[in-house]
Scaffold this motif. Structure first.
Motif, PDB file in Angstrom:
ATOM      1  N   TRP A 109      -2.966  19.305 -16.438  1.00 47.51           N
ATOM      2  CA  TRP A 109      -3.369  20.342 -15.469  1.00 47.51           C
ATOM      3  C   TRP A 109      -2.376  21.509 -15.509  1.00 47.51           C
ATOM      4  N   GLN A 153      -3.313  25.280 -16.436  1.00 46.89           N
ATOM      5  CA  GLN A 153      -3.141  26.388 -15.497  1.00 46.89           C
ATOM      6  C   GLN A 153      -2.194  27.456 -16.061  1.00 46.89           C
ATOM      7  N   ARG A 179       3.752  31.040 -14.723  1.00 45.06           N
ATOM      8  CA  ARG A 179       3.478  30.174 -13.573  1.00 45.06           C
ATOM      9  C   ARG A 179       4.771  29.562 -13.022  1.00 45.06           C
ATOM     10  N   PHE A 214       6.352  29.878  -9.304  1.00 43.87           N
ATOM     11  CA  PHE A 214       6.749  28.745  -8.455  1.00 43.87           C
ATOM     12  C   PHE A 214       8.208  28.898  -8.009  1.00 43.87           C
ATOM     13  N   ALA A 244      -4.583  24.428  -0.276  1.00 40.47           N
ATOM     14  CA  ALA A 244      -5.332  24.308  -1.525  1.00 40.47           C
ATOM     15  C   ALA A 244      -4.392  23.836  -2.633  1.00 40.47           C
ATOM     16  N   CYS A 245      -3.769  22.707  -2.353  1.00 42.00           N
ATOM     17  CA  CYS A 245      -2.680  22.193  -3.203  1.00 42.00           C
ATOM     18  C   CYS A 245      -3.171  21.660  -4.536  1.00 42.00           C
ATOM     19  N   ASP A 304      -6.213  20.068   0.697  1.00 48.86           N
ATOM     20  CA  ASP A 304      -7.242  20.494  -0.257  1.00 48.86           C
ATOM     21  C   ASP A 304      -8.565  19.859   0.170  1.00 48.86           C
ATOM     22  N   HIS A 305      -9.653  20.291  -0.475  1.00 48.58           N
ATOM     23  CA  HIS A 305     -10.964  19.732  -0.123  1.00 48.58           C
ATOM     24  C   HIS A 305     -11.652  19.133  -1.340  1.00 48.58           C
ATOM     25  N   ASP A 306     -10.904  19.043  -2.450  1.00 45.91           N
ATOM     26  CA  ASP A 306     -11.466  18.455  -3.671  1.00 45.91           C
ATOM     27  C   ASP A 306     -11.004  17.000  -3.757  1.00 45.91           C
ATOM     28  N   LEU A 355      -9.111  16.025  -7.058  1.00 46.50           N
ATOM     29  CA  LEU A 355      -7.747  16.556  -7.210  1.00 46.50           C
ATOM     30  C   LEU A 355      -6.792  15.904  -6.205  1.00 46.50           C
ATOM     31  N   ASP A 371     -11.250  21.501   4.730  1.00 50.18           N
ATOM     32  CA  ASP A 371     -11.950  22.631   4.118  1.00 50.18           C
ATOM     33  C   ASP A 371     -11.464  23.937   4.761  1.00 50.18           C
TER      34      ASP A 371
HETATM   35  C1  LIG Z   1      -6.872  26.536  -9.345  1.00 50.46           C
HETATM   36  S1  LIG Z   1      -6.615  25.306  -8.116  1.00 50.46           S
HETATM   37  C2  LIG Z   1      -4.900  25.548  -7.692  1.00 50.46           C
HETATM   38  C3  LIG Z   1      -4.243  24.284  -7.278  1.00 50.46           C
HETATM   39  C4  LIG Z   1      -2.730  24.359  -7.057  1.00 50.46           C
HETATM   40  N1  LIG Z   1      -2.432  25.130  -5.883  1.00 50.46           N
HETATM   41  C5  LIG Z   1      -2.016  24.908  -8.263  1.00 50.46           C
HETATM   42  O1  LIG Z   1      -1.350  25.957  -8.153  1.00 50.46           O
HETATM   43  O2  LIG Z   1      -2.100  24.288  -9.340  1.00 50.46           O
HETATM   44  C6  LIG Z   1      -7.522  25.918  -6.692  1.00 50.46           C
HETATM   45  C7  LIG Z   1      -7.579  24.892  -5.564  1.00 50.46           C
HETATM   46  O3  LIG Z   1      -8.216  25.472  -4.418  1.00 50.46           O
HETATM   47  C8  LIG Z   1      -8.933  24.442  -3.783  1.00 50.46           C
HETATM   48  N2  LIG Z   1      -9.918  25.023  -2.848  1.00 50.46           N
HETATM   49  C9  LIG Z   1     -10.878  25.929  -3.131  1.00 50.46           C
HETATM   50  N3  LIG Z   1     -11.614  26.188  -2.037  1.00 50.46           N
HETATM   51  C10 LIG Z   1     -11.093  25.415  -1.037  1.00 50.46           C
HETATM   52  C11 LIG Z   1     -11.433  25.223   0.334  1.00 50.46           C
HETATM   53  N4  LIG Z   1     -12.450  25.871   0.894  1.00 50.46           N
HETATM   54  N5  LIG Z   1     -10.701  24.372   1.073  1.00 50.46           N
HETATM   55  C12 LIG Z   1      -9.659  23.691   0.515  1.00 50.46           C
HETATM   56  N6  LIG Z   1      -9.277  23.828  -0.782  1.00 50.46           N
HETATM   57  C13 LIG Z   1     -10.002  24.669  -1.546  1.00 50.46           C
HETATM   58  C14 LIG Z   1      -9.574  23.710  -4.945  1.00 50.46           C
HETATM   59  O4  LIG Z   1     -10.055  22.443  -4.562  1.00 50.46           O
HETATM   60  C15 LIG Z   1      -8.406  23.668  -5.918  1.00 50.46           C
HETATM   61  O5  LIG Z   1      -7.629  22.525  -5.711  1.00 50.46           O
END
Ligand SMILES: C[S@@+](CC[C@H](N)C(=O)[O-])C[C@H]1O[C@@H](n2cnc3c(N)ncnc32)[C@H](O)[C@@H]1O
Length: 253
Positions: free
Chosen positions: A10, A14, A21, A25, A46-47, A69-71, A74, A96
């Motif tokens: 991952w 990214q 990146r 950080f 959104a970790c 997060d909401h996924d 992940l 969410d």
């Molecule tokens: C590209 S990832 C980035 C993850 C991490 N922060 C990183 O820097 O690697 C975007 C994240 O946003 C989360 N996300 C998007 N919409 C969301 C929502 N409505 N509520 C919670 N998380 C959300 C996704 O599930 C995903 O984990």
């Protein structure tokens, strides 16, 4: 694939889309320590699988992080890869950010403690602009006075700066070409592997149920974010790091 190998993949994936990146950080972690000391209580919005949470926990042994997060897929990966390393210094919460109930879930998970900082990377661009302003305001309400919001993300150049817009796009393409040629997975390839893990099918189905059909937000420029932070009630807002159209913005509550 082991959870830690999938998390490492991952990070490589990214990094092909976020040119420096690790530098991004680093400034988040350094500012956290400078402003909040060696043992901050941090909420990572959104970790994802916990990349930023892990950097904070690794650099600041007294820190505690609530990753939100909401996924489900992940979050599961974050738990499998990071819980063994960080134990109860990392808590994960399914919430969410598109739902106004998320701050109450965070307060419950923090058990009455007030966070020193709310951080996020490469994530809040998933929210529509009015929703983003609401989330900044909700984050401000969560924080103690003097607490920090740090958001690292692409904030795109627009028609006001066409040359910068072209250069930033060319730089993104060159970074992706270089990293993919060196073996970094694409977003699509990473998800194919993640979805094919033995336990992943129900988590992936739930992910699709939650996120499919959500509107794709338009890009926003950095001045939108600085105005939004001020509108959201932060006493001070500014840019603390920039590489072309990749920024970290700061709000001081
Ligand atoms: C590209 S990832 C980035 C993850 C991490 N922060 C990183 O820097 O690697 C975007 C994240 O946003 C989360 N996300 C998007 N919409 C969301 C929502 N409505 N509520 C919670 N998380 C959300 C996704 O599930 C995903 O984990």
């Amino acid at each position: 694939m082991t959870p830690s190998a999938l998390l490492a993949a991952w990070d490589a994936q990214q990094a092909a889309y976020v040119a420096d990146r690790e530098g991004r950080f680093r400034i988040v972690v350094e500012l956290l320590e400078l402003a909040c000391g060696p043992a901050p209580l941090v909420v990572d919005l959104a970790c994802g699988p916990g990349s930023l949470s892990a950097r904070v926990l690794d650099a600041l042994p007294g820190a505690r992080v609530l990753g939100v997060d909401h996924d489900p897929l992940l979050l599961d990966l974050a738990a499998r890869a990071l819980d063994p390393l960080h134990g109860d210094r990392l808590t994960l919460l399914d919430a969410d950010l598109d739902d106004d109930g998320w701050p109450a879930l965070v307060r419950d998970a923090l058990g009455g403690e007030t966070p020193d900082a709310v951080v996020s990377t490469t994530a809040l661009h998933w929210l529509l602009p009015p929703r983003l302003v609401a989330v900044y305001a909700q984050a401000a309400e969560l924080l103690r006075p003097g607490g920090l919001l740090l958001n690292g993300d692409h904030f795109r150049f627009d028609g006001r700066t066409p040359a910068l817009k072209r250069l930033a796009a060319a730089h993104d393409e060159a970074t992706q070409r270089r990293d993919h040629a060196a073996g970094a997975p694409t977003w699509e390839a990473w998800w194919e592997v993640a979805r094919s893990q033995p336990h992943a099918a129900p988590l992936a189905a739930e992910r699709d149920r939650r996120f499919d059909g959500r509107p794709a937000p338009p890009p926003t420029a950095v001045d939108f974010h600085l105005a939004a932070l001020t509108q959201a009630g932060f006493a001070e807002a500014g840019t603390v790091w920039q590489l072309l159209d990749d920024y970290v913005v700061l709000g001081v509550r």
